[in-house]
Design a protein around this motif. Structure first.
Motif, PDB file in Angstrom:
ATOM      1  N   GLY A  31      41.734 -24.639 137.833  1.00  0.00           N
ATOM      2  CA  GLY A  31      42.434 -25.024 136.619  1.00  0.00           C
ATOM      3  C   GLY A  31      42.364 -26.494 136.294  1.00  0.00           C
ATOM      4  O   GLY A  31      42.997 -26.950 135.333  1.00  0.00           O
ATOM      5  N   LEU A  32      41.599 -27.290 137.065  1.00  0.00           N
ATOM      6  CA  LEU A  32      41.457 -28.722 136.796  1.00  0.00           C
ATOM      7  C   LEU A  32      40.632 -28.913 135.528  1.00  0.00           C
ATOM      8  O   LEU A  32      39.535 -28.371 135.392  1.00  0.00           O
ATOM      9  CB  LEU A  32      40.772 -29.415 137.974  1.00  0.00           C
ATOM     10  CG  LEU A  32      40.645 -30.939 137.869  1.00  0.00           C
ATOM     11  CD1 LEU A  32      42.000 -31.601 137.979  1.00  0.00           C
ATOM     12  CD2 LEU A  32      39.681 -31.463 138.931  1.00  0.00           C
ATOM     13  N   ILE A  33      41.167 -29.683 134.594  1.00  0.00           N
ATOM     14  CA  ILE A  33      40.483 -29.889 133.316  1.00  0.00           C
ATOM     15  C   ILE A  33      39.323 -30.858 133.513  1.00  0.00           C
ATOM     16  O   ILE A  33      39.500 -31.999 133.956  1.00  0.00           O
ATOM     17  CB  ILE A  33      41.460 -30.430 132.255  1.00  0.00           C
ATOM     18  CG1 ILE A  33      42.588 -29.420 132.019  1.00  0.00           C
ATOM     19  CG2 ILE A  33      40.743 -30.723 130.947  1.00  0.00           C
ATOM     20  CD1 ILE A  33      43.662 -29.907 131.062  1.00  0.00           C
ATOM     21  N   LYS A  92      45.870 -30.407 135.225  1.00  0.00           N
ATOM     22  CA  LYS A  92      45.667 -28.977 135.415  1.00  0.00           C
ATOM     23  C   LYS A  92      46.167 -28.204 134.198  1.00  0.00           C
ATOM     24  O   LYS A  92      47.196 -28.545 133.609  1.00  0.00           O
ATOM     25  CB  LYS A  92      46.388 -28.480 136.671  1.00  0.00           C
ATOM     26  CG  LYS A  92      45.637 -28.773 137.961  1.00  0.00           C
ATOM     27  CD  LYS A  92      46.122 -27.900 139.094  1.00  0.00           C
ATOM     28  CE  LYS A  92      45.251 -28.096 140.331  1.00  0.00           C
ATOM     29  NZ  LYS A  92      45.639 -27.186 141.433  1.00  0.00           N
ATOM     30  N   LEU A  93      45.398 -27.184 133.827  1.00  0.00           N
ATOM     31  CA  LEU A  93      45.809 -26.272 132.771  1.00  0.00           C
ATOM     32  C   LEU A  93      46.693 -25.206 133.433  1.00  0.00           C
ATOM     33  O   LEU A  93      46.213 -24.198 133.950  1.00  0.00           O
ATOM     34  CB  LEU A  93      44.585 -25.640 132.093  1.00  0.00           C
ATOM     35  CG  LEU A  93      44.862 -24.743 130.889  1.00  0.00           C
ATOM     36  CD1 LEU A  93      45.594 -25.505 129.790  1.00  0.00           C
ATOM     37  CD2 LEU A  93      43.562 -24.160 130.340  1.00  0.00           C
ATOM     38  N   PHE A 110      39.055 -26.238 126.282  1.00  0.00           N
ATOM     39  CA  PHE A 110      39.102 -26.845 127.603  1.00  0.00           C
ATOM     40  C   PHE A 110      37.915 -26.335 128.413  1.00  0.00           C
ATOM     41  O   PHE A 110      37.484 -25.196 128.241  1.00  0.00           O
ATOM     42  CB  PHE A 110      40.385 -26.461 128.368  1.00  0.00           C
ATOM     43  CG  PHE A 110      41.669 -26.769 127.661  1.00  0.00           C
ATOM     44  CD1 PHE A 110      42.384 -27.918 127.961  1.00  0.00           C
ATOM     45  CD2 PHE A 110      42.185 -25.904 126.705  1.00  0.00           C
ATOM     46  CE1 PHE A 110      43.589 -28.186 127.333  1.00  0.00           C
ATOM     47  CE2 PHE A 110      43.379 -26.166 126.074  1.00  0.00           C
ATOM     48  CZ  PHE A 110      44.081 -27.320 126.381  1.00  0.00           C
ATOM     49  N   TRP A 157      32.639 -23.004 136.460  1.00  0.00           N
ATOM     50  CA  TRP A 157      33.532 -23.517 135.428  1.00  0.00           C
ATOM     51  C   TRP A 157      33.863 -22.422 134.417  1.00  0.00           C
ATOM     52  O   TRP A 157      33.159 -21.416 134.315  1.00  0.00           O
ATOM     53  CB  TRP A 157      32.907 -24.708 134.696  1.00  0.00           C
ATOM     54  CG  TRP A 157      32.721 -25.914 135.560  1.00  0.00           C
ATOM     55  CD1 TRP A 157      33.225 -26.117 136.793  1.00  0.00           C
ATOM     56  CD2 TRP A 157      31.952 -27.069 135.227  1.00  0.00           C
ATOM     57  NE1 TRP A 157      32.854 -27.338 137.276  1.00  0.00           N
ATOM     58  CE2 TRP A 157      32.050 -27.956 136.337  1.00  0.00           C
ATOM     59  CE3 TRP A 157      31.202 -27.470 134.142  1.00  0.00           C
ATOM     60  CZ2 TRP A 157      31.424 -29.196 136.363  1.00  0.00           C
ATOM     61  CZ3 TRP A 157      30.579 -28.710 134.157  1.00  0.00           C
ATOM     62  CH2 TRP A 157      30.689 -29.564 135.265  1.00  0.00           C
ATOM     63  N   HIS A 214      37.857 -32.183 127.677  1.00  0.00           N
ATOM     64  CA  HIS A 214      38.821 -31.880 126.611  1.00  0.00           C
ATOM     65  C   HIS A 214      38.732 -32.983 125.568  1.00  0.00           C
ATOM     66  O   HIS A 214      38.316 -34.117 125.865  1.00  0.00           O
ATOM     67  CB  HIS A 214      40.245 -31.793 127.172  1.00  0.00           C
ATOM     68  CG  HIS A 214      41.246 -31.334 126.160  1.00  0.00           C
ATOM     69  ND1 HIS A 214      42.047 -32.202 125.459  1.00  0.00           N
ATOM     70  CD2 HIS A 214      41.569 -30.084 125.722  1.00  0.00           C
ATOM     71  CE1 HIS A 214      42.834 -31.508 124.646  1.00  0.00           C
ATOM     72  NE2 HIS A 214      42.545 -30.223 124.788  1.00  0.00           N
ATOM     73  N   VAL A 225      37.459 -26.004 132.447  1.00  0.00           N
ATOM     74  CA  VAL A 225      38.217 -26.141 133.682  1.00  0.00           C
ATOM     75  C   VAL A 225      37.415 -25.526 134.817  1.00  0.00           C
ATOM     76  O   VAL A 225      36.511 -24.707 134.611  1.00  0.00           O
ATOM     77  CB  VAL A 225      39.584 -25.439 133.571  1.00  0.00           C
ATOM     78  CG1 VAL A 225      40.419 -26.044 132.457  1.00  0.00           C
ATOM     79  CG2 VAL A 225      39.416 -23.941 133.347  1.00  0.00           C
ATOM     80  N   ASP A 226      37.772 -25.953 136.046  1.00  0.00           N
ATOM     81  CA  ASP A 226      37.146 -25.325 137.206  1.00  0.00           C
ATOM     82  C   ASP A 226      37.998 -24.150 137.674  1.00  0.00           C
ATOM     83  O   ASP A 226      38.977 -23.781 137.021  1.00  0.00           O
ATOM     84  CB  ASP A 226      36.922 -26.346 138.321  1.00  0.00           C
ATOM     85  CG  ASP A 226      38.238 -26.934 138.833  1.00  0.00           C
ATOM     86  OD1 ASP A 226      39.306 -26.386 138.492  1.00  0.00           O
ATOM     87  OD2 ASP A 226      38.197 -27.931 139.562  1.00  0.00           O
TER      88      ASP A 226
END
Length: 572
Positions: free
Chosen positions: A221-223, A235-236, A215, A269, A226, A217-218
């Motif tokens: 946690g926004l993906i 979101k992860l 993944f 990121w 992927h 992510v920022d």
């Protein structure tokens, strides 16, 4: 109650303690190996993630360089200066600027198909290299300008998507750069580079498999990237949770998975790798199999050693126990051979002397018990017979006093038949049919005393008539039914029944008299009651002496009225 073996219990406890120790050592070794392997896996994957992060960072820098080259291109600046008078861009100017931007993009042949350039000047004119990705430039121009005011002149904006003609979504992120004169710093517009998310995914896609997942992510946690495009913009949660609890220390564990994160420099990121713990700890399987095999081997060895030692200790004790069991079963001639061990030798000598002493005492006790039993049976018999004789003689005396000589003569006839049998030292056991004949004589005598007061019915199964029963056990029961069941102006019916069940003979004597309360029933079996009821108690004790405690006499309340006496005898 079955008792446990002390030796077995001690050796089982020792075996359990050894197994617990082996299990503890194996578990400690396993956990240590697990921690070492996990650290190695984390280190190896961290190194790999660092390399991927460096490559992604380099590609982002290349995109930023591309943006800067386009934004500072003098030909583009000159064209924008000429058109800054407020006029709309003509077709020649539009084609020129778009051609220059396309040239820069195609100079990056490996990523040319993944980048679109969009330039928005101050007059609102838009210059685009492709229309495959819509960035809605006019609506976002004010936002881009505001974001670039306090920055370093270049910004990376969150992931976006657009609907393709094939029915799916393509995801991209935007790199924004002010278009300005390098010397005068005059602002002529904003340059947007729409970069396909595939640019990021190509760096890790070849490493993705069933056991590994990646993944990007920022910080929230926004993906961003992927393999499964449906997860992008989600979101992860595990990353968010670990970050919110300040546990994001390069790695964390969740749902049987190992998550390793690596920051991508310059953009905020993170590259996150998800590794199945089962695959990460696969080398541990070999150690686990070794520990299991080692544990089984240790268990078998300790079990064998303890069994051998226990057998050495238990054999002499087992021999002593078996000999005692044989003695308890009636073998009075047993002897224990002398043991080579001092302790057990002393026990065997003492045991042999004990057996000899017991044999002597047992023989003496058997003789005493034989004499005692004969005396007791004679005593019981003597208690029954005088009781009957007394009642019969009293009746004859009453007839003589009343002048009924014929009746007295008949009673003497039947009484003489009974007396001959009673006074003889005959067999202890008689056939049931002979006992019934004896009862018939007895019943005739009692009917002469209590005319029309009672009736006796014999309902005996044919297969019971040849059964051997103790003599004189039914007469006291019949006598009790007559004496204690009679009622004025009412005929008492006494039934004598016999049947076989398994190896036992059941004789039931029931009447419809006044009955007997439970207190009186309990009182009958008390040896301290009045002599009139000693006959029934003696019958009960006599049966128990002859057959054992499982046999005897029981008294119940008859239905609907009266009393029922049940004699349980062993059939022979």
């Amino acid at each position: 109650m079955k008792k446990r073996s002390l030796i077995l219990q001690l050796f089982i406890m020792l075996f359990i303690i050894l197994q617990c120790l082996i299990a503890f050592l194996a578990y400690s070794t396993y956990k240590y190996a697990e921690s070492v392997i996990l650290k190695e896996v984390i280190q190896l994957n961290t190194n790999m993630l660092q390399q991927i992060a460096i490559r992604i960072n380099q590609e982002l820098k290349d995109v930023e360089v591309l943006a800067s080259r386009i934004a500072y291109d003098t030909s583009i600046i000159e064209s924008l200066k000429k058109g800054s008078g407020g006029e709309s861009a003509n077709k020649e100017q539009l084609l020129k600027i778009e051609g220059i931007m396309s040239g820069y993009i195609w100079s990056y042949r490996s990523t040319a198909m993944l980048i679109d350039a969009h330039l928005i000047d101050k007059r609102g004119n838009t210059y685009s290299t492709s229309y495959s990705m819509s960035s809605n430039q006019e609506a976002d121009l004010a936002a881009f300008d505001k974001a670039l005011e306090n920055g370093q002149g270049i910004e990376i904006f969150p992931i976006k998507s657009y609907f393709t003609s094939t029915g799916g979504y393509n995801y991209y992120f935007q790199v924004a750069r002010k278009v300005e004169d390098y010397i005068s710093k005059q602002d002529y517009g904003v340059l947007l580079l729409n970069v396909n998310e595939k640019l990021l995914g190509d760096n890790y896609i070849r490493l993705t498999n069933e056991e590994k997942d990646f993944f990007i992510v920022d910080q929230d946690g926004l993906i961003i990237s992927h393999q499964d495009k449906d997860k992008i913009t989600e979101k992860l949660n595990s990353f968010v949770e670990a970050n919110s609890k300040n546990k994001l220390n390069n790695y964390y564990l969740q749902d049987d998975k190992l998550f390793i994160s690596q920051p991508i420099s310059g953009c905020g990121w993170y590259l996150v790798e998800s590794v199945s713990l089962a695959s990460a700890l696969l080398p541990l399987k070999k150690i686990e199999l070794f520990l299991i095999a080692f544990g089984i081997l240790c268990t078998l060895l300790t079990g064998v050693v303890l069994c051998v030692v226990a057998r050495k200790i238990a054999e002499p004790l087992s021999l002593l126990r078996n000999k005692m069991t044989e003695f308890n079963d009636g073998n009075l001639s047993i002897q224990i051979q002398d043991s080579t061990y001092k302790e057990f030798s002393e026990i065997s000598i003492s045991f042999n002397e004990l057996i000899q002493r017991v044999n002597f005492l047992l023989k003496e006790n058997i003789n005493n018990e034989r004499q005692k039993r004969l005396l007791e049976l004679d005593f019981l018999r003597a208690q029954i017979n005088p009781h009957f004789i007394y009642n019969t003689l009293s009746s004859i005396r009453f007839y003589v006093e009343m002048g009924k000589n014929k009746e007295a003569e008949e009673m003497l006839y039947h009484f003489s038949k009974l007396l001959r049998r009673v006074l003889s030292r005959g067999d202890e056991f008689v056939l049931l049919r002979d006992e019934v004949k004896h009862l018939e004589d007895y019943v005739v005598l009692q009917k002469m005393r209590y005319a029309n007061a009672f009736l006796v019915e014999f309902l005996l199964a044919e297969n019971t008539l040849n059964a051997q029963i103790p003599s004189f056990i039914l007469q006291p029961i019949i006598e009790n039914a007559i004496f204690y069941g009679l009622q004025v102006n009412r005929l008492i019916v006494i039934k004598v029944e016999a049947e076989l069940a398994d190896d036992d003979l059941y004789i039931k004597i029931s009447d419809n008299g006044i009955g007997m309360s439970q207190e009186k029933i309990t009182e009958i079996f008390n040896k301290e009651v009045q002599m009139s009821r000693v006959g029934i108690l003696n019958v009960h004790e006599r049966i128990r002496i002859l057959y054992g405690g499982a046999y005897g006499l029981t008294i119940e309340q008859n239905e609907p009225e009266g009393t029922k006496v049940i004699l349980k005898l062993h059939y022979a």
